[in-house]
Write a protein that holds these residues in place. Structure first.
Motif: not given
Length: 189
Positions: A12-16, A41-43
């Motif tokens: 819900v929060l992190f993948r988008p 951790v981001g891309q």
């Protein structure tokens, strides 16, 4: 239960936001609902700490009816990030007193943020994750103060948790073999 929460928050929060949830703990906050301190951790290898608030909808009585109806809200509305910081901005983690079983700790950014974990174990789980992520992505050690360091950094004897898991599996299999070898086997001739 925590794995279901992890999957739901990740979805819900992190993948988008193109982030991967690494660790989270439940924390106590003065506002109603459940609160979590999350590390993701981001891309571009950007590590973020965030406070996530989960407001569960309450049941309400519909006027003129004896049946209870539940207010429906989408899951996306249930989880909200209320505060976000970068791990690069974290200058110090203060455990307050290492000799007392205290679940409260201080995160020093440009301002000091007091965090009260649900348990002392959760506090140490989060700090271990922050130390590992700081070493890996920030290429600097995380400044820690007032912690019981044997619980944070592994000793030379238990240098790798994976080794302990393998050792416990070997012991489990050996114990099973001993138990099986002691069981009588019927000989039908």
């Amino acid at each position: 239960m925590s794995s279901l929460l992890r999957e739901e928050m990740q979805r819900v929060l992190f993948r988008p936001a193109k982030h991967r949830l690494v660790e989270f703990i439940e924390i106590e906050e003065p506002t109603p609902g459940r609160h979590f301190l999350c590390v993701s951790v981001g891309q571009k290898k950007v590590v973020q700490l965030s406070v996530v608030h989960c407001q569960i909808s309450q049941s309400t009585q519909k006027s003129g009816s004896k049946k209870l109806q539940t207010k429906r809200s989408s899951i996306q509305e249930c989880y909200k990030r209320t505060e976000i910081w970068s791990l690069h901005d974290l200058t110090l983690v203060d455990g307050r007193d290492p000799d007392v079983d205290d679940s409260c700790f201080l995160l020093h950014f440009d301002k000091v943020r007091t965090v009260t974990a649900v348990t002392c174990s959760a506090k140490y789980t989060m700090v271990r994750a922050l130390v590992a992520l700081c070493d890996r992505y920030c290429q600097r050690p995380l400044n820690l103060q007032n912690f019981d360091f044997p619980y944070i950094k592994p000793t030379t004897y238990y240098s790798n948790r994976g080794d302990c898991v393998v050792l416990s599996q070997i012991c489990f299999y050996a114990c099973n073999l001993v138990c099986l070898s002691m069981c009588p086997v019927p000989l039908d001739a």
